[in-house]
Design an enzyme around this catalytic site. Structure first.
Site, short mmCIF file in Angstrom:
data_model
loop_
_atom_site.label_atom_id
_atom_site.label_comp_id
_atom_site.label_asym_id
_atom_site.label_seq_id
_atom_site.Cartn_x
_atom_site.Cartn_y
_atom_site.Cartn_z
N ASN A 1 4.44 18.20 44.94
CA ASN A 1 3.26 17.31 44.89
C ASN A 1 3.52 15.99 44.16
OD1 ASN A 1 3.30 18.63 42.45
ND2 ASN A 1 1.10 18.92 42.32
N LYS B 1 16.56 21.78 40.93
CA LYS B 1 16.28 22.22 42.30
C LYS B 1 14.91 21.66 42.69
CE LYS B 1 14.15 25.06 44.43
NZ LYS B 1 13.69 24.26 45.59
N PRO B 2 14.92 20.59 43.51
CA PRO B 2 13.63 20.03 43.92
C PRO B 2 12.99 20.90 45.00
CG PRO B 2 15.43 18.84 44.99
CD PRO B 2 16.07 19.91 44.14
N GLU C 1 5.11 24.94 33.55
CA GLU C 1 3.93 24.13 33.87
C GLU C 1 3.37 24.70 35.16
OE1 GLU C 1 2.57 21.87 32.07
OE2 GLU C 1 4.15 21.54 30.59
N LEU C 2 2.27 25.45 35.07
CA LEU C 2 1.83 26.24 36.22
C LEU C 2 0.51 25.74 36.79
CD1 LEU C 2 2.93 29.67 34.69
CD2 LEU C 2 4.28 28.06 36.03
N CYS D 1 -2.08 19.69 40.03
CA CYS D 1 -2.47 20.81 39.17
C CYS D 1 -3.64 20.41 38.28
CB CYS D 1 -1.28 21.22 38.31
SG CYS D 1 -0.59 19.81 37.44
N GLU E 1 -6.95 27.48 43.22
CA GLU E 1 -6.71 26.05 43.36
C GLU E 1 -6.99 25.64 44.80
OE1 GLU E 1 -2.48 26.03 41.93
OE2 GLU E 1 -3.21 24.29 40.83
P1 NAD Z 1 5.77 26.71 44.18
O1 NAD Z 1 5.61 27.57 42.98
O2 NAD Z 1 5.63 27.33 45.52
O3 NAD Z 1 7.18 26.00 44.17
C1 NAD Z 1 7.64 25.28 43.07
C2 NAD Z 1 9.16 25.23 43.11
O4 NAD Z 1 9.66 26.55 42.96
C3 NAD Z 1 9.75 24.69 44.40
O5 NAD Z 1 10.92 23.97 44.10
C4 NAD Z 1 10.09 25.96 45.16
O6 NAD Z 1 11.11 25.78 46.10
C5 NAD Z 1 10.55 26.85 44.03
N1 NAD Z 1 10.45 28.29 44.30
C6 NAD Z 1 9.63 28.93 45.18
N2 NAD Z 1 9.83 30.26 45.10
C7 NAD Z 1 10.79 30.46 44.17
C8 NAD Z 1 11.42 31.62 43.64
N3 NAD Z 1 11.11 32.84 44.07
N4 NAD Z 1 12.35 31.46 42.68
C9 NAD Z 1 12.67 30.23 42.24
N5 NAD Z 1 12.12 29.09 42.71
C10 NAD Z 1 11.18 29.20 43.66
O7 NAD Z 1 4.74 25.50 43.98
P2 NAD Z 1 4.46 24.29 44.95
O8 NAD Z 1 3.69 24.81 46.12
O9 NAD Z 1 5.70 23.51 45.21
O10 NAD Z 1 3.53 23.37 44.02
C11 NAD Z 1 2.18 23.60 43.85
C12 NAD Z 1 1.92 24.35 42.56
O11 NAD Z 1 2.50 23.66 41.46
C13 NAD Z 1 0.45 24.44 42.25
O12 NAD Z 1 0.13 25.72 41.79
C14 NAD Z 1 0.27 23.41 41.12
O13 NAD Z 1 -0.83 23.65 40.29
C15 NAD Z 1 1.55 23.55 40.41
N6 NAD Z 1 1.82 22.36 39.58
C16 NAD Z 1 1.69 22.46 38.24
C17 NAD Z 1 1.89 21.34 37.44
C18 NAD Z 1 1.75 21.42 35.95
O14 NAD Z 1 2.24 20.51 35.29
N7 NAD Z 1 1.12 22.42 35.38
C19 NAD Z 1 2.22 20.13 38.04
C20 NAD Z 1 2.34 20.05 39.43
C21 NAD Z 1 2.15 21.20 40.19
#
Ligand code: NAD
Length: 483
Positions: free
Chosen positions: A157, A180-181, A256-257, A290, A387
């Site tokens: 995001n 890892k992006p 940061e979730l 988030c 969310e």
């Molecule tokens: P996601 O958890 O699906 O993915 C985040 C990252 O983790 C990606 O790089 C993804 O490839 C990787 N990933 C996915 N599965 C994995 C696994 N099993 N092991 C290791 N890595 C893995 O999240 P998203 O859909 O990319 O982003 C949206 C989420 O991020 C929302 O819940 C949002 O609230 C949260 N977010 C939180 C903050 C914060 O600062 N608290 C900021 C931005 C986004």
């Protein structure tokens, strides 16, 4: 449409200061969410590549950690300047791979660069302390050492900011990183690598390994004994998995979730100011943040005025390809995200919510969803509990301060809450009772590199930004001294 923007975009892995294909030649596609077209084919790192990246980071560690803090700071400062020099190109790239409007992308690049400027200044402020033990009289000498190789995992995001918010403090502290992006948006960070090289970041200090095999490669890295830190931004669900994996080697973790932000409008609020804040808190990044306001609680006496003014503003937003002039609302990141938003709105409407504007995805190409306002939303609607991650404002009313505090806190998340009132003592009294890591008091945006960003409860562990962000990459060492 893309001009020559994509012509020289890097698409391989950046390991040890060099571009590499993945060990098994696997690749994956990146899609423009506005057109649904493939725009790049990117190398997908294997476990072997992840190991090579950790090798590179671990070789670079000693040299980087030994650099004088001022030198590390100057590299970061230079990175800030170079990113701002290339702001427009980087912003356009974010819009192409993520979909967000160009104004949002430009703001993201400026915000991302600020983490390098801020941590250029913090690099020279790794201060310890000296005290005397109360009984023995020995000296208690405390200092902070770089924690070691850090694995960084970021979401789609904010393709630039979520990464620079980690790379800045890690480099300031003396830690090399492997990033890892997100697979949806790997191009922005790959493009940043030659810029960091130009700024003077030595080979191996920052490595970037996009991959379609996230679970496998991240797990392998968290089980490599040379890794000491994992810093993750993403969903609570994936964060929990990484916390489990981190337990095996007892890693330092920063998480940061997800969030479920309440937005409280009291009867004494300046409604126009609240609307302005609501538009930012809800619509920055099309609601894919988030920090996005997820639940609007508006005092019953000002509900109608607030709902009407918000609806008028939302209706006025131009939706379209984020690269076009005047567009404020781009597409959501993928079909899954768009369908989730649509199903949350349909669920609320089925349970009795009233649609004031929007509420239906348009036909045609691109993962678009219109700006939507819902009122009369019942407590049972799913969008109050998860969310939304989309441009949907869901409004409920309240009667008393105590009642709205309880309702705002009734979530397992605790990232950010917003509240509007002209009475500062009420504002601070209510803020203290809200179980959220950050509060926007008469403000719709809280993010700032100089402030500690992070959540309570299941929204996370640790803080990014401010001095706290630096501490996530440092270990405290105490030396008991007699002299
Ligand atoms: P996601 O958890 O699906 O993915 C985040 C990252 O983790 C990606 O790089 C993804 O490839 C990787 N990933 C996915 N599965 C994995 C696994 N099993 N092991 C290791 N890595 C893995 O999240 P998203 O859909 O990319 O982003 C949206 C989420 O991020 C929302 O819940 C949002 O609230 C949260 N977010 C939180 C903050 C914060 O600062 N608290 C900021 C931005 C986004």
């Amino acid at each position: 449409m893309y001009g020559n923007l994509l012509t020289n975009v890097p698409t391989d892995l950046w390991i040890g200061g060099q571009w590499r294909k993945s060990s098994d030649n696997e690749r994956f596609h990146v899609i423009d969410p506005a057109t649904e077209q493939k725009i790049a084919s990117v190398a997908s790192a294997s476990v072997e590549d992840a190991k090579a990246a950790i090798d590179a980071a671990s070789h670079a560690f000693e040299g980087w950690a030994a650099r004088k803090p001022r030198e590390r700071g100057e590299v970061l400062r230079k990175a800030f300047e170079l990113i701002m020099r290339d702001q427009e190109r980087l912003a356009q790239l974010i819009t192409i791979e993520n979909g967000k409007a160009l104004t949002d992308s430009r703001a993201e690049i400026a915000y991302s660069a600020e983490f390098f400027r801020w941590y250029a200044e913090e690099a020279v402020r790794n201060i310890g302390e000296v005290g005397r033990a109360p009984s023995s009289g020995a000296r208690i000498f405390v200092h902070h050492k770089p924690a070691g190789v850090a694995v960084l995992v970021t979401p789609w995001n904010f393709p630039a900011a979520m990464a620079t918010r980690k790379i800045g403090p890690a480099l300031a502290a003396g830690c090399p990183v492997v990033l890892k992006p997100a697979s949806e948006t790997p191009l922005t960070m790959l493009t940043l690598m030659p810029i960091l090289e130009e700024a003077g970041v030595p080979p191996g200090v920052v490595n970037v390994i996009p991959s379609r095999r996230s679970g496998m490669i991240v797990d392998a890295m968290l089980h490599d004994p040379r890794v000491r830190v994992v810093s993750f931004t993403g969903s609570t669900e994936v964060g929990r998995k990484l916390l489990h994996s981190s337990a095996d080697h007892v890693l330092k973790t920063a998480m940061e979730l997800g969030g479920n932000a309440p937005f409280l409008v009291f009867e004494d609020a300046d409604i126009d100011v609240a609307i302005e804040g609501a538009m930012v808190a809800k619509m920055r990044n099309m609601g894919e943040a988030c920090t996005a306001a997820n639940r609007f609680y508006v005092h019953e006496s000002v509900h109608d005025e607030f709902a009407k003014k918000l609806t008028d503003k939302m209706k006025a937003l131009k939706m379209g390809n984020g690269l076009e002039d005047g567009v404020a609302l781009g597409p959501l990141v993928n079909a899954e995200g768009r369908d989730k938003v649509a199903s949350l709105v349909n669920d609320a409407v089925k349970k009795g919510a009233k649609v004031l504007t929007g509420g239906k995805a348009p036909d045609g190409r691109g993962y678009f969803y219109p700006a939507t306002v819902l009122t009369n939303v019942p407590d049972s609607a799913d969008l109050l509990h998860e969310e939304i991650f989309g441009p949907v404002a869901s409004i409920q009313t309240f009667k008393t301060e105590d009642e709205v505090i309880k309702r705002a806190n009734a979530t397992e998340y605790g990232l950010v809450a917003y509240l509007y009132t002209k009475d500062l003592s009420r504002g601070l009294r209510v803020s203290e009772q809200l179980d959220f890591g950050m509060i926007g008091l008469n403000r719709g945006v809280v993010s700032d590199p100089a402030a500690p960003f992070g959540g309570m409860k299941q929204s996370g562990i640790g803080r990014e930004g401010a001095h706290e962000g630096l501490m996530e990459f440092l270990e405290t060492q105490y030396i008991s001294v007699s002299w």
